[in-house]
Design an enzyme around this catalytic site. Structure first.
Site, PDB file in Angstrom:
ATOM      1  N   ASP A  67      36.479  -1.457  53.023  1.00 29.18           N
ATOM      2  CA  ASP A  67      36.196  -1.886  51.656  1.00 29.18           C
ATOM      3  C   ASP A  67      34.697  -1.939  51.367  1.00 29.18           C
ATOM      4  O   ASP A  67      33.867  -1.841  52.285  1.00 29.18           O
ATOM      5  CB  ASP A  67      36.831  -3.258  51.382  1.00 29.18           C
ATOM      6  CG  ASP A  67      36.678  -4.239  52.534  1.00 29.18           C
ATOM      7  OD1 ASP A  67      35.730  -4.069  53.329  1.00 29.18           O
ATOM      8  OD2 ASP A  67      37.490  -5.154  52.652  1.00 29.18           O
ATOM      9  N   ASN A 136      43.147 -16.795  53.162  1.00 21.52           N
ATOM     10  CA  ASN A 136      44.340 -16.697  52.314  1.00 21.52           C
ATOM     11  C   ASN A 136      45.289 -15.594  52.787  1.00 21.52           C
ATOM     12  O   ASN A 136      46.213 -15.232  52.077  1.00 21.52           O
ATOM     13  CB  ASN A 136      43.920 -16.456  50.858  1.00 21.52           C
ATOM     14  CG  ASN A 136      43.132 -15.154  50.684  1.00 21.52           C
ATOM     15  OD1 ASN A 136      43.018 -14.366  51.617  1.00 21.52           O
ATOM     16  ND2 ASN A 136      42.606 -14.935  49.490  1.00 21.52           N
ATOM     17  N   HIS A 138      44.473 -12.421  53.402  1.00 21.17           N
ATOM     18  CA  HIS A 138      44.192 -11.055  52.949  1.00 21.17           C
ATOM     19  C   HIS A 138      43.816 -10.151  54.121  1.00 21.17           C
ATOM     20  O   HIS A 138      43.318 -10.600  55.148  1.00 21.17           O
ATOM     21  CB  HIS A 138      43.142 -11.018  51.821  1.00 21.17           C
ATOM     22  CG  HIS A 138      41.729 -11.282  52.229  1.00 21.17           C
ATOM     23  ND1 HIS A 138      40.783 -11.747  51.351  1.00 21.17           N
ATOM     24  CD2 HIS A 138      41.067 -11.138  53.417  1.00 21.17           C
ATOM     25  CE1 HIS A 138      39.626 -11.860  51.966  1.00 21.17           C
ATOM     26  NE2 HIS A 138      39.768 -11.503  53.217  1.00 21.17           N
ATOM     27  N   GLU A 143      44.300  -8.949  48.368  1.00 23.65           N
ATOM     28  CA  GLU A 143      44.434 -10.382  48.149  1.00 23.65           C
ATOM     29  C   GLU A 143      45.899 -10.746  47.893  1.00 23.65           C
ATOM     30  O   GLU A 143      46.693  -9.875  47.501  1.00 23.65           O
ATOM     31  CB  GLU A 143      43.604 -10.776  46.918  1.00 23.65           C
ATOM     32  CG  GLU A 143      42.107 -10.506  47.060  1.00 23.65           C
ATOM     33  CD  GLU A 143      41.371 -11.568  47.865  1.00 23.65           C
ATOM     34  OE1 GLU A 143      41.935 -12.100  48.848  1.00 23.65           O
ATOM     35  OE2 GLU A 143      40.213 -11.841  47.520  1.00 23.65           O
TER      36      GLU A 143
HETATM   37  P1  PGA Z   1      35.401 -13.083  58.196  1.00 25.14           P
HETATM   38  O1  PGA Z   1      36.214 -12.315  57.074  1.00 25.14           O
HETATM   39  O2  PGA Z   1      35.454 -12.210  59.406  1.00 25.14           O
HETATM   40  O3  PGA Z   1      34.009 -13.200  57.648  1.00 25.14           O
HETATM   41  O4  PGA Z   1      36.080 -14.387  58.406  1.00 25.14           O
HETATM   42  C1  PGA Z   1      37.450 -11.765  57.387  1.00 25.14           C
HETATM   43  C2  PGA Z   1      38.124 -11.271  56.147  1.00 25.14           C
HETATM   44  O5  PGA Z   1      37.895 -11.844  55.072  1.00 25.14           O
HETATM   45  O6  PGA Z   1      38.910 -10.317  56.245  1.00 25.14           O
END
Ligand code: PGA
Length: 241
Positions: A67, A136, A138, A143
């Protein structure tokens, strides 16, 4: 889903780097699906170290990132392109023209999403997809929603994600509200998926992914339908299992 428990962040990072290194050693032309965020930083550090010692060669590999934020150019300090350059690409020999991320500045997002899906197709899909997980649930920037989206698409980031990513930006107002993300269909089309989770704040999402129903409200739960998924968790992230 195969569950591997790591003692802590360092142990998780070492195990993840070993899995990626094995993939690249077995197939030097591997197509790696890569992720940003705090979670894979330790993993990338090991890969850089092993490359610099001459133990790993990325010269024939391809990488396709999950992304990119909409509106940020590749040289913006918080862009995911910049993150990948700083944490991995600038320190290994993956060819610059074979390390792909969505272009967050493309104003015609439909065109950009179609271009990105085509890149995956042209490379015959992803061999090993590395994933983090949001608090959450995702994956990529898919999302929680009332449906799954198959292909690359523009996502409106949820408040929870904006708050989680706020720490990388000067102010909340400067956190982009949209991102281009690989779809769930493309993630599931990967031949192997390696999901990393570390820390207590991921324990609920991991619990819901592993023990809950398959639902687009917990996007990672769809991974239960894939035949070759490794969940690599440290103790805290596995704390509610
Ligand atoms: P993080 O993000 O590794 O910074 O916790 C993971 C994500 O949001 O997929």
């Amino acid at each position: 889903m195969r569950l591997i428990r790591a003692k802590n962040y360092d142990d998780m990072s070492l195990k993840a780097a070993n899995i990626i290194a094995a993939q690249v050693s077995l197939n030097p032309k591997s197509v790696l699906g890569l992720a940003t965020g705090s979670t894979p930083i330790g993993t990338y550090r090991h890969l850089v170290e092993w490359y610099q010692k001459g133990e790993l060669d990325f010269g024939k590999a391809v990488s396709i990132n999950l992304d990119e934020y909409c509106g940020l150019s590749g040289d913006h300090p918080q862009s995911y392109r910049r993150f990948m350059q700083e944490n991995l690409f600038d320190h290994i020999n993956i060819p610059a023209d074979r390390s792909f991320l969505p272009d967050g500045t493309q104003t015609d997002s439909a065109l950009e999403c179609a271009r990105y899906d085509r890149i995956i197709e042209e490379h015959n899909g992803i061999d090993l997809q590395l994933l983090g997980i949001g608090r959450n649930g995702h994956i990529g920037f898919n999302e929680p929603d009332d449906h799954f989206t198959c292909g690359c698409h523009v996502v409106n980031l949820t408040e929870s994600t904006i708050q989680a990513n706020r720490r990388f930006f000067d102010s909340e107002a400067s956190v982009p509200r949209q991102a281009v993300s690989l779809g769930v269909g493309s993630i599931l089309a990967s031949r192997c998926i390696l999901l990393l989770a570390t820390g207590e704040d991921k324990a609920q999402a991991i619990h819901d992914t592993v023990c809950g129903d398959i639902t687009s409200r917990t996007p990672a739960s769809i991974l239960k339908t894939h035949p070759n998924v490794i969940l690599l968790l440290d103790r805290a992230a596995a704390g509610m299992l």
